[in-house]
Scaffold this motif. Structure first.
Motif, PDB file in Angstrom:
ATOM      1  N   ALA A  36       0.827  -1.208   0.000  1.00  0.00           N
ATOM      2  CA  ALA A  36       0.000   0.000   0.000  1.00  0.00           C
ATOM      3  C   ALA A  36       0.861   1.257   0.000  1.00  0.00           C
ATOM      4  O   ALA A  36       0.553   2.231  -0.694  1.00  0.00           O
ATOM      5  CB  ALA A  36      -0.934  -0.001   1.215  1.00  0.00           C
ATOM      6  N   SER A  37       1.954   1.242   0.756  1.00  0.00           N
ATOM      7  CA  SER A  37       2.832   2.407   0.809  1.00  0.00           C
ATOM      8  C   SER A  37       3.502   2.647  -0.537  1.00  0.00           C
ATOM      9  O   SER A  37       3.621   3.785  -0.993  1.00  0.00           O
ATOM     10  CB  SER A  37       3.898   2.209   1.895  1.00  0.00           C
ATOM     11  OG  SER A  37       3.290   2.140   3.167  1.00  0.00           O
ATOM     12  N   PHE A  74       4.070   5.771  -5.573  1.00  0.00           N
ATOM     13  CA  PHE A  74       4.261   5.791  -7.026  1.00  0.00           C
ATOM     14  C   PHE A  74       3.002   6.136  -7.801  1.00  0.00           C
ATOM     15  O   PHE A  74       2.850   5.741  -8.951  1.00  0.00           O
ATOM     16  CB  PHE A  74       4.855   4.461  -7.498  1.00  0.00           C
ATOM     17  CG  PHE A  74       6.318   4.353  -7.208  1.00  0.00           C
ATOM     18  CD1 PHE A  74       7.245   5.012  -7.985  1.00  0.00           C
ATOM     19  CD2 PHE A  74       6.769   3.623  -6.126  1.00  0.00           C
ATOM     20  CE1 PHE A  74       8.603   4.943  -7.716  1.00  0.00           C
ATOM     21  CE2 PHE A  74       8.128   3.541  -5.836  1.00  0.00           C
ATOM     22  CZ  PHE A  74       9.037   4.206  -6.631  1.00  0.00           C
ATOM     23  N   GLY A  75       2.074   6.878  -7.187  1.00  0.00           N
ATOM     24  CA  GLY A  75       1.037   7.486  -7.988  1.00  0.00           C
ATOM     25  C   GLY A  75      -0.400   7.127  -7.673  1.00  0.00           C
ATOM     26  O   GLY A  75      -1.300   7.842  -8.077  1.00  0.00           O
ATOM     27  N   PRO A 108       0.858   8.954   1.102  1.00  0.00           N
ATOM     28  CA  PRO A 108       2.085   8.160   1.001  1.00  0.00           C
ATOM     29  C   PRO A 108       2.634   7.634   2.326  1.00  0.00           C
ATOM     30  O   PRO A 108       3.235   6.572   2.368  1.00  0.00           O
ATOM     31  CB  PRO A 108       3.068   9.126   0.348  1.00  0.00           C
ATOM     32  CG  PRO A 108       2.208  10.021  -0.465  1.00  0.00           C
ATOM     33  CD  PRO A 108       0.938  10.195   0.321  1.00  0.00           C
ATOM     34  N   ILE A 109       2.458   8.376   3.430  1.00  0.00           N
ATOM     35  CA  ILE A 109       3.016   7.884   4.689  1.00  0.00           C
ATOM     36  C   ILE A 109       1.926   7.512   5.696  1.00  0.00           C
ATOM     37  O   ILE A 109       2.219   7.265   6.865  1.00  0.00           O
ATOM     38  CB  ILE A 109       3.966   8.918   5.320  1.00  0.00           C
ATOM     39  CG1 ILE A 109       3.263  10.239   5.623  1.00  0.00           C
ATOM     40  CG2 ILE A 109       5.174   9.148   4.439  1.00  0.00           C
ATOM     41  CD1 ILE A 109       4.112  11.214   6.421  1.00  0.00           C
ATOM     42  N   LEU A 136       1.090   0.376  10.602  1.00  0.00           N
ATOM     43  CA  LEU A 136       2.086  -0.691  10.527  1.00  0.00           C
ATOM     44  C   LEU A 136       2.759  -0.888  11.883  1.00  0.00           C
ATOM     45  O   LEU A 136       2.902  -2.025  12.358  1.00  0.00           O
ATOM     46  CB  LEU A 136       3.130  -0.346   9.458  1.00  0.00           C
ATOM     47  CG  LEU A 136       4.362  -1.249   9.375  1.00  0.00           C
ATOM     48  CD1 LEU A 136       3.957  -2.682   9.087  1.00  0.00           C
ATOM     49  CD2 LEU A 136       5.330  -0.747   8.312  1.00  0.00           C
ATOM     50  N   LYS A 137       3.159   0.214  12.509  1.00  0.00           N
ATOM     51  CA  LYS A 137       3.839   0.106  13.809  1.00  0.00           C
ATOM     52  C   LYS A 137       2.932  -0.509  14.866  1.00  0.00           C
ATOM     53  O   LYS A 137       3.386  -1.266  15.725  1.00  0.00           O
ATOM     54  CB  LYS A 137       4.292   1.499  14.265  1.00  0.00           C
ATOM     55  CG  LYS A 137       5.471   2.048  13.468  1.00  0.00           C
ATOM     56  CD  LYS A 137       5.853   3.436  13.951  1.00  0.00           C
ATOM     57  CE  LYS A 137       7.001   4.003  13.120  1.00  0.00           C
ATOM     58  NZ  LYS A 137       7.333   5.391  13.525  1.00  0.00           N
ATOM     59  N   ALA A 138       1.638  -0.210  14.805  1.00  0.00           N
ATOM     60  CA  ALA A 138       0.695  -0.727  15.800  1.00  0.00           C
ATOM     61  C   ALA A 138       0.044  -2.039  15.363  1.00  0.00           C
ATOM     62  O   ALA A 138      -0.708  -2.638  16.124  1.00  0.00           O
ATOM     63  CB  ALA A 138      -0.397   0.318  16.065  1.00  0.00           C
ATOM     64  N   ASP A 139       0.334  -2.491  14.137  1.00  0.00           N
ATOM     65  CA  ASP A 139      -0.238  -3.726  13.575  1.00  0.00           C
ATOM     66  C   ASP A 139      -1.772  -3.694  13.615  1.00  0.00           C
ATOM     67  O   ASP A 139      -2.432  -4.624  14.090  1.00  0.00           O
ATOM     68  CB  ASP A 139       0.289  -4.952  14.312  1.00  0.00           C
ATOM     69  CG  ASP A 139      -0.024  -6.246  13.559  1.00  0.00           C
ATOM     70  OD1 ASP A 139      -0.368  -6.171  12.360  1.00  0.00           O
ATOM     71  OD2 ASP A 139       0.047  -7.332  14.176  1.00  0.00           O
ATOM     72  N   ILE A 140      -2.333  -2.594  13.097  1.00  0.00           N
ATOM     73  CA  ILE A 140      -3.794  -2.448  13.016  1.00  0.00           C
ATOM     74  C   ILE A 140      -4.191  -2.453  11.552  1.00  0.00           C
ATOM     75  O   ILE A 140      -3.648  -1.685  10.752  1.00  0.00           O
ATOM     76  CB  ILE A 140      -4.253  -1.140  13.692  1.00  0.00           C
ATOM     77  CG1 ILE A 140      -3.952  -1.204  15.190  1.00  0.00           C
ATOM     78  CG2 ILE A 140      -5.735  -0.891  13.441  1.00  0.00           C
ATOM     79  CD1 ILE A 140      -4.241   0.081  15.931  1.00  0.00           C
ATOM     80  N   PRO A 141      -5.130  -3.322  11.143  1.00  0.00           N
ATOM     81  CA  PRO A 141      -5.546  -3.348   9.742  1.00  0.00           C
ATOM     82  C   PRO A 141      -6.279  -2.074   9.338  1.00  0.00           C
ATOM     83  O   PRO A 141      -6.983  -1.459  10.153  1.00  0.00           O
ATOM     84  CB  PRO A 141      -6.473  -4.567   9.659  1.00  0.00           C
ATOM     85  CG  PRO A 141      -6.933  -4.806  11.055  1.00  0.00           C
ATOM     86  CD  PRO A 141      -5.834  -4.327  11.958  1.00  0.00           C
TER      87      PRO A 141
END
Length: 437
Positions: free
Chosen positions: A226-227, A232-233, A239-240, A246-251
């Motif tokens: 996804a990132s 890339f468009g 973008p971030i 990701l750090k918290a592992d939450i969908p």
């Protein structure tokens, strides 16, 4: 809409500005610099919405106060003939600030207890980069503290996306799409079960549906995929925005406001490892820079010298490929021409530099472990249709293979590859496990 007093209880709602409000505010700023102040369209949209939903007079008054403040600010811009990045961030913030007050009032009206908050009231703090601010490292902790100590857990907190406060208490913006980042930061801080991002498409698609008629939603993608898509468009996500989740592992689930019954796309750590290619995206308006220097043959400082000049001239790179005596990089259209020109002059002291304008980056989000099959299919298709690859990059990311082609060939390239990887209509034959199918 039917009353639903318990459906949203305990949830948090992050709001962007209504419709094209942000663009309208930017245009109003430009008009003010030309000596005209006019926000009637904004008044019509926001106050008309208040009337259409018969919202309480207190909400209408609060929205009207914000619009008056916005108009006063624009009059100041008109008088001093200046609109700094700091002032521009304050100007565009009025869209989100009006939006949350209307949304909270509407939720209360249908039986869902709700309260509007500006982002800084719930702990969203940023650095001083007006127009493209970054969240401060302590923001996640400050969000936790604010929600624990100041916000009723039985009330839906309706929070402004896109904006925050710097350490001086000035309004900053997170850049276009920053509401996604606000949502993932708050969701991650509060350890929610799922973060939902509502857009105008049925999730993350295999390609841009404006170009590819048969683009389809992707049910699962990984955070990394996804990132890369965003960078890339792909226009679906900031973008971030994936970093806090990701750090918290939450969908994170991407859903469609206009088709809420569609399941959307789930972004998590796993994605779908069985796919060869997940999606195709592109970045247009790219410049390819070739840097070549035989005099640096065997010199360990070549790359250091090259990228030292990039740093001095504040020019950033999208895609990179290098050899012992040459480097090729892509520069997107955000780079200033004067900075590129200065960089070319500096590099010219020890290298030959060539610029190739009107290029595009075509990016496959793919299983790099199966790159031999992916690349075989790509180059069979490109060769058959006369599409010339001027540079490619693979390896740094385990999910990304990028090709640089002429911009006038990018549409055909995407359509042909989409037919191969997603439509079972590959006119050159798919390659799988070394076999042509």
């Amino acid at each position: 809409m039917h009353p639903c007093p318990f459906a949203l209880r305990g949830k948090k709602v992050i709001c962007s500005a209504m419709g094209k409000t942000t663009n309208s505010l930017l245009s109003a700023g430009e008009m003010a610099l030309e000596g005209r102040v006019d926000i009637e369209a904004l008044r019509t949209l926001h106050l008309g919405t208040c009337r259409d939903f018969d919202l309480p007079a207190s909400t209408t008054s609060e929205v009207e106060r914000l619009l008056d403040e916005c108009q006063d600010m624009l009059n100041g811009v008109r008088l001093i003939q200046e609109l700094s990045p700091k002032s521009l961030d304050q100007l565009v913030s009025y869209g989100e600030r009006c939006s949350v007050r209307i949304m909270a009032a509407r939720l209360n009206q249908i039986g869902v207890p709700a309260q509007a908050f500006d982002a800084w009231d719930v702990g969203v703090f940023t650095d001083d980069t007006y127009g493209d601010a970054k969240l401060l490292p302590g923001t996640i902790d400050s969000i936790k503290e604010r929600f624990a100590s100041r916000i009723d857990p039985n009330v839906v907190a309706v929070v402004t996306g896109f904006i925050g406060h710097n350490t001086k208490g000035r309004i900053t913006t997170l850049g276009r799409g920053g509401s996604d980042l606000t949502a993932t930061a708050i969701g991650s801080a509060l350890k929610v079960e799922e973060i939902q991002v509502w857009k105008d498409v049925d999730g993350i698609l295999t390609a841009d549906p404006r170009l590819v008629e048969h683009a389809v939603p992707v049910s699962h993608v990984s955070y990394e995929e996804a990132s890369e898509l965003a960078y890339f468009g792909a226009q679906v996500l900031h973008p971030i925005a994936m970093q806090p989740a990701l750090k918290a592992d939450i969908p994170v689930r991407v859903k469609n406001s206009y088709n809420p019954s569609a399941p959307g796309s789930v972004i998590d750590k796993v994605g779908n490892p069985d796919r060869m290619v997940t999606a195709i995206t592109c970045k247009r308006g790219v410049t390819l820079m070739d840097i070549h220097s035989l005099q640096m043959l065997g010199a360990y400082g070549f790359l250091g010298a090259v990228f030292g000049e990039f740093e001095k001239n504040r020019v950033s790179v999208d895609v990179l490929a290098s050899s012992e005596v040459s480097v090729s990089v892509t520069l997107d259209k955000k780079q200033r021409e004067e900075d590129i020109s200065s960089l070319c002059t500096a590099l010219g002291a020890f290298a030959e530099v060539e610029l190739h304008r009107d290029r595009a980056i075509l990016t496959l989000i793919a299983d790099v472990g199966r790159s031999s099959d992916v690349l075989a299919t790509v180059f069979r298709s490109f060769s058959a249709h006369g599409i010339k690859v001027e540079m490619m990059s693979q390896g740094a990311s385990k999910v990304n293979i990028s090709f640089i082609v002429r911009e006038d060939q990018i549409d055909e390239a995407i359509l042909k590859l989409h037919s191969c990887f997603f439509e079972d209509q590959c006119d050159v034959g798919m390659v799988e496990s070394g076999q042509i199918l």
